[in-house]
Write a protein that holds these residues in place. Sequence first.
Motif, PDB file in Angstrom:
ATOM      1  N   PHE A 104      12.575   0.676   4.031  1.00  0.00           N
ATOM      2  CA  PHE A 104      11.992   0.219   5.289  1.00  0.00           C
ATOM      3  C   PHE A 104      11.964  -1.303   5.315  1.00  0.00           C
ATOM      4  CE2 PHE A 104      10.342   4.415   4.571  1.00  0.00           C
ATOM      5  CZ  PHE A 104      10.289   5.011   5.835  1.00  0.00           C
ATOM      6  N   GLY A 105      11.851  -1.840   6.515  1.00  0.00           N
ATOM      7  CA  GLY A 105      11.772  -3.285   6.656  1.00  0.00           C
ATOM      8  C   GLY A 105      10.433  -3.851   6.233  1.00  0.00           C
ATOM      9  N   THR A 106       9.363  -3.037   6.321  1.00  0.00           N
ATOM     10  CA  THR A 106       8.027  -3.509   5.973  1.00  0.00           C
ATOM     11  C   THR A 106       7.261  -2.427   5.219  1.00  0.00           C
ATOM     12  OG1 THR A 106       6.982  -2.697   8.005  1.00  0.00           O
ATOM     13  CG2 THR A 106       7.962  -4.917   8.078  1.00  0.00           C
ATOM     14  N   LEU A 107       6.251  -2.860   4.480  1.00  0.00           N
ATOM     15  CA  LEU A 107       5.353  -1.912   3.828  1.00  0.00           C
ATOM     16  C   LEU A 107       4.600  -1.081   4.860  1.00  0.00           C
ATOM     17  CD1 LEU A 107       3.850  -4.078   0.948  1.00  0.00           C
ATOM     18  CD2 LEU A 107       4.968  -1.874   0.632  1.00  0.00           C
ATOM     19  N   ASP A 108       4.201  -1.714   5.967  1.00  0.00           N
ATOM     20  CA  ASP A 108       3.478  -0.983   7.012  1.00  0.00           C
ATOM     21  C   ASP A 108       4.286   0.199   7.512  1.00  0.00           C
ATOM     22  OD1 ASP A 108       1.448  -2.778   6.787  1.00  0.00           O
ATOM     23  OD2 ASP A 108       1.644  -3.648   8.789  1.00  0.00           O
ATOM     24  N   ALA A 109       5.568  -0.008   7.738  1.00  0.00           N
ATOM     25  CA  ALA A 109       6.412   1.067   8.265  1.00  0.00           C
ATOM     26  C   ALA A 109       6.505   2.216   7.272  1.00  0.00           C
ATOM     27  CB  ALA A 109       7.805   0.528   8.590  1.00  0.00           C
ATOM     28  N   ALA A 110       6.600   1.897   5.985  1.00  0.00           N
ATOM     29  CA  ALA A 110       6.665   2.944   4.967  1.00  0.00           C
ATOM     30  C   ALA A 110       5.378   3.751   4.937  1.00  0.00           C
ATOM     31  CB  ALA A 110       6.945   2.319   3.601  1.00  0.00           C
ATOM     32  N   VAL A 111       4.228   3.055   4.956  1.00  0.00           N
ATOM     33  CA  VAL A 111       2.944   3.758   4.901  1.00  0.00           C
ATOM     34  C   VAL A 111       2.719   4.558   6.182  1.00  0.00           C
ATOM     35  CG1 VAL A 111       0.450   3.467   4.737  1.00  0.00           C
ATOM     36  CG2 VAL A 111       1.961   2.089   3.306  1.00  0.00           C
ATOM     37  N   ASP A 112       3.075   4.007   7.324  1.00  0.00           N
ATOM     38  CA  ASP A 112       2.919   4.750   8.578  1.00  0.00           C
ATOM     39  C   ASP A 112       3.755   6.021   8.564  1.00  0.00           C
ATOM     40  OD1 ASP A 112       1.154   2.897   9.552  1.00  0.00           O
ATOM     41  OD2 ASP A 112       2.646   1.815  10.760  1.00  0.00           O
ATOM     42  N   THR A 113       4.920   5.972   7.931  1.00  0.00           N
ATOM     43  CA  THR A 113       5.738   7.181   7.786  1.00  0.00           C
ATOM     44  C   THR A 113       5.001   8.228   6.961  1.00  0.00           C
ATOM     45  OG1 THR A 113       7.805   5.938   7.968  1.00  0.00           O
ATOM     46  CG2 THR A 113       7.919   8.084   6.866  1.00  0.00           C
ATOM     47  N   VAL A 114       4.387   7.801   5.865  1.00  0.00           N
ATOM     48  CA  VAL A 114       3.631   8.734   5.025  1.00  0.00           C
ATOM     49  C   VAL A 114       2.506   9.383   5.820  1.00  0.00           C
ATOM     50  CG1 VAL A 114       2.153   8.929   2.992  1.00  0.00           C
ATOM     51  CG2 VAL A 114       4.181   7.486   2.922  1.00  0.00           C
ATOM     52  N   ILE A 115       1.767   8.586   6.575  1.00  0.00           N
ATOM     53  CA  ILE A 115       0.647   9.113   7.362  1.00  0.00           C
ATOM     54  C   ILE A 115       1.140  10.167   8.339  1.00  0.00           C
ATOM     55  CG2 ILE A 115      -1.070   8.503   9.105  1.00  0.00           C
ATOM     56  CD1 ILE A 115      -1.326   5.782   7.666  1.00  0.00           C
ATOM     57  N   GLU A 116       2.255   9.904   9.006  1.00  0.00           N
ATOM     58  CA  GLU A 116       2.771  10.871   9.984  1.00  0.00           C
ATOM     59  C   GLU A 116       3.296  12.132   9.299  1.00  0.00           C
ATOM     60  OE1 GLU A 116       5.778  11.156  13.849  1.00  0.00           O
ATOM     61  OE2 GLU A 116       5.301   9.192  12.972  1.00  0.00           O
ATOM     62  N   VAL A 117       3.942  11.980   8.150  1.00  0.00           N
ATOM     63  CA  VAL A 117       4.417  13.142   7.399  1.00  0.00           C
ATOM     64  C   VAL A 117       3.249  14.055   7.033  1.00  0.00           C
ATOM     65  CG1 VAL A 117       5.396  13.873   5.177  1.00  0.00           C
ATOM     66  CG2 VAL A 117       6.524  12.085   6.515  1.00  0.00           C
ATOM     67  N   LEU A 118       2.165  13.464   6.551  1.00  0.00           N
ATOM     68  CA  LEU A 118       1.003  14.263   6.174  1.00  0.00           C
ATOM     69  C   LEU A 118       0.335  14.875   7.396  1.00  0.00           C
ATOM     70  CD1 LEU A 118      -0.530  11.962   3.416  1.00  0.00           C
ATOM     71  CD2 LEU A 118       0.917  13.973   3.113  1.00  0.00           C
TER      72      LEU A 118
ATOM     73  N   GLY B 113      12.953   7.728  10.626  1.00  0.00           N
ATOM     74  CA  GLY B 113      13.784   7.030  11.599  1.00  0.00           C
ATOM     75  C   GLY B 113      12.971   6.440  12.731  1.00  0.00           C
ATOM     76  N   GLY B 114      11.917   7.150  13.104  1.00  0.00           N
ATOM     77  CA  GLY B 114      11.036   6.651  14.153  1.00  0.00           C
ATOM     78  C   GLY B 114      10.250   5.418  13.742  1.00  0.00           C
ATOM     79  N   HIS B 115      10.181   5.152  12.448  1.00  0.00           N
ATOM     80  CA  HIS B 115       9.486   3.969  11.936  1.00  0.00           C
ATOM     81  C   HIS B 115      10.460   2.926  11.410  1.00  0.00           C
ATOM     82  CE1 HIS B 115       5.398   5.577  12.325  1.00  0.00           C
ATOM     83  NE2 HIS B 115       5.911   6.745  11.980  1.00  0.00           N
ATOM     84  N   GLY B 116      11.706   3.029  11.844  1.00  0.00           N
ATOM     85  CA  GLY B 116      12.676   1.989  11.524  1.00  0.00           C
ATOM     86  C   GLY B 116      13.262   2.049  10.139  1.00  0.00           C
ATOM     87  N   ALA B 117      13.380   3.238   9.576  1.00  0.00           N
ATOM     88  CA  ALA B 117      13.954   3.368   8.238  1.00  0.00           C
ATOM     89  C   ALA B 117      15.338   2.739   8.183  1.00  0.00           C
ATOM     90  CB  ALA B 117      14.026   4.838   7.834  1.00  0.00           C
ATOM     91  N   LEU B 118      15.634   2.085   7.072  1.00  0.00           N
ATOM     92  CA  LEU B 118      16.923   1.412   6.904  1.00  0.00           C
ATOM     93  C   LEU B 118      17.989   2.344   6.351  1.00  0.00           C
ATOM     94  CD1 LEU B 118      15.590  -1.916   5.328  1.00  0.00           C
ATOM     95  CD2 LEU B 118      16.027  -1.399   7.736  1.00  0.00           C
ATOM     96  N   GLY B 119      17.592   3.541   5.968  1.00  0.00           N
ATOM     97  CA  GLY B 119      18.547   4.508   5.432  1.00  0.00           C
ATOM     98  C   GLY B 119      17.800   5.633   4.753  1.00  0.00           C
TER      99      GLY B 119
ATOM    100  N   ALA C 208      -2.474   1.320   4.665  1.00  0.00           N
ATOM    101  CA  ALA C 208      -1.583   0.238   5.102  1.00  0.00           C
ATOM    102  C   ALA C 208      -2.322  -1.099   5.109  1.00  0.00           C
ATOM    103  CB  ALA C 208      -1.017   0.551   6.485  1.00  0.00           C
ATOM    104  N   ALA C 209      -3.540  -1.106   5.652  1.00  0.00           N
ATOM    105  CA  ALA C 209      -4.304  -2.357   5.717  1.00  0.00           C
ATOM    106  C   ALA C 209      -4.652  -2.853   4.319  1.00  0.00           C
ATOM    107  CB  ALA C 209      -5.570  -2.140   6.540  1.00  0.00           C
ATOM    108  N   CYS C 210      -5.048  -1.930   3.434  1.00  0.00           N
ATOM    109  CA  CYS C 210      -5.434  -2.336   2.081  1.00  0.00           C
ATOM    110  C   CYS C 210      -4.248  -2.915   1.312  1.00  0.00           C
ATOM    111  CB  CYS C 210      -6.034  -1.138   1.342  1.00  0.00           C
ATOM    112  SG  CYS C 210      -6.821  -1.568  -0.223  1.00  0.00           S
ATOM    113  N   ILE C 211      -3.093  -2.256   1.415  1.00  0.00           N
ATOM    114  CA  ILE C 211      -1.905  -2.761   0.720  1.00  0.00           C
ATOM    115  C   ILE C 211      -1.458  -4.093   1.322  1.00  0.00           C
ATOM    116  CG2 ILE C 211       0.542  -2.357   0.296  1.00  0.00           C
ATOM    117  CD1 ILE C 211      -0.018   0.527  -0.175  1.00  0.00           C
ATOM    118  N   LYS C 212      -1.487  -4.199   2.649  1.00  0.00           N
ATOM    119  CA  LYS C 212      -1.052  -5.442   3.302  1.00  0.00           C
ATOM    120  C   LYS C 212      -1.920  -6.614   2.851  1.00  0.00           C
ATOM    121  CE  LYS C 212       0.014  -7.322   7.892  1.00  0.00           C
ATOM    122  NZ  LYS C 212       0.066  -7.012   9.351  1.00  0.00           N
ATOM    123  N   GLU C 213      -3.242  -6.423   2.821  1.00  0.00           N
ATOM    124  CA  GLU C 213      -4.134  -7.496   2.387  1.00  0.00           C
ATOM    125  C   GLU C 213      -3.940  -7.810   0.905  1.00  0.00           C
ATOM    126  OE1 GLU C 213      -8.176  -6.676   3.523  1.00  0.00           O
ATOM    127  OE2 GLU C 213      -7.558  -6.014   5.525  1.00  0.00           O
ATOM    128  N   THR C 214      -3.703  -6.778   0.129  1.00  0.00           N
ATOM    129  CA  THR C 214      -3.460  -6.987  -1.299  1.00  0.00           C
ATOM    130  C   THR C 214      -2.168  -7.766  -1.522  1.00  0.00           C
ATOM    131  OG1 THR C 214      -4.664  -4.966  -1.865  1.00  0.00           O
ATOM    132  CG2 THR C 214      -3.116  -5.816  -3.503  1.00  0.00           C
TER     133      THR C 214
END
Length: 458
Positions: free
Chosen positions: A222-236, A293-299, A345-351
């Motif tokens: 993914f292009g960002t950590l946020d996009a990766a985490v948002d994908t996880v949230i939606e998968v769950l 793909g909906g969160h901009g996955a790069l592959g 996502a917020a915790c990782i981004k701030e970290t």
Amino acid sequence: MGLQEDLIAALDADRVVTGADELRRHGTDEGWHPPAAPDFVVYPRDTEEAARVVRVCKAHAAPIVPFGAGTSLEGHVAALRGGVCVDTGLMNQILRLSVPDMDVTVQAGVTRRQLDQRLRPEGVFFSVDPGADASLGGMVATGASGTTSVRYGTMRENVLSLTVVTADGEIVRTRSRARKSSAGYDLTRLLIGSEGTLALITEITLRVQPTPESMTAAACAFGTLDAAVDTVIEVLAHALPVARIELLDEVQIDAVNRHFDLQLHVAPTLLLEFHGTPAETEAQAKDVQAIAGGHGALGFDWAADEAERRRLWHARHGAYEAGRALRPGCEAFTTDACVPISNLAACIKETKADLDASGLIAPILGHVGDGNFHLTILVDPTDESELRRARALNDRLVRRAIAYDGTCTGEHGVGYGKIPFVELEHGPAALAMMRAVKAALDPAGLFNPGKVLGPLPD
């Protein structure tokens, strides 16, 4: 007689060790905390011998520190008051396996890989996979989890019963093998995660799982950590039964690429695995790919075959060594935290921002399916300034996680490294309850003193 003579009478001379190298090894784990050697190391072979050791220690008021494989990270095995280290390495028998009941009973010194080798030909497996070849007793003591916990649960969900030795040297079985019971207090769950402070674990009955017909894996950048985490949230949120869903930031991906000769895209990446029938794994993977793909996955790069799948997860399990190789000669200051998935996502981004500002190198990876992530902070052990910055970074990470309604440790445990945060997380009333349990079960404070709760109040 003295303590040493009584220990030899309880076991034999060859299994009571006082050599300096062995004492040093048994007071040291894989974390960054200062070690502390015991006075003796003993090697019981079974529960009855372990009980004899505990009775001797009680008679001499000698502290008792359990030792499995030494893979803990928060100073769990440090003998802060000396005493006797009980090494479970010779308690390494798989005592009983019942495929019809889907359970297995092992001695505490059996390691994860040893159990896997025994189970694999039977078409079953034990699901908790922390990466290290830890002992099962140690995994119970620290409440371990790992890459498959998002689907199969942690040690708390997979331990059915324990045999332990109490502070009085009594042998107690905490529960029957029945899959459910409402008879009495849940002593099993009380002891899981107790880090050797309440009793000495000698035997464990574990839940096992049928080996899936099909297992497939993929890496998704993914292009960002946020996009990766948002994908996880939606998968769950869609209740897709992924077996593994791990996050590696771009620093960690770069490290595993170099260390394991991989060609993964250097970007925040999810490593995924799907279990089931071939049709089920294909459907799960397609659903996850669409969400990504909906969160901009790069592959969405598939592991081509079983060998490639194993290679991918071998690299994930070797992330610690790969991270350390980014800075040869460094020491790894390893820590973890866990928050509700909605705050991840917020915790990782701030970290991540905090880490960048610190000037330190620290790959981030995590079992993001359950909100748990880790930092491996690479520090020069001769540079006191770096050590101070690493400690401060860890302190801010833990406080941030707790402020996000999380925990100071998702799976590493407290040891003595995270004692200052236990009251912050639980509050003084809950801490007082924990100390009351400790005082009731171990009134002399002999089991792993100075861990989890710190010294008992006068």
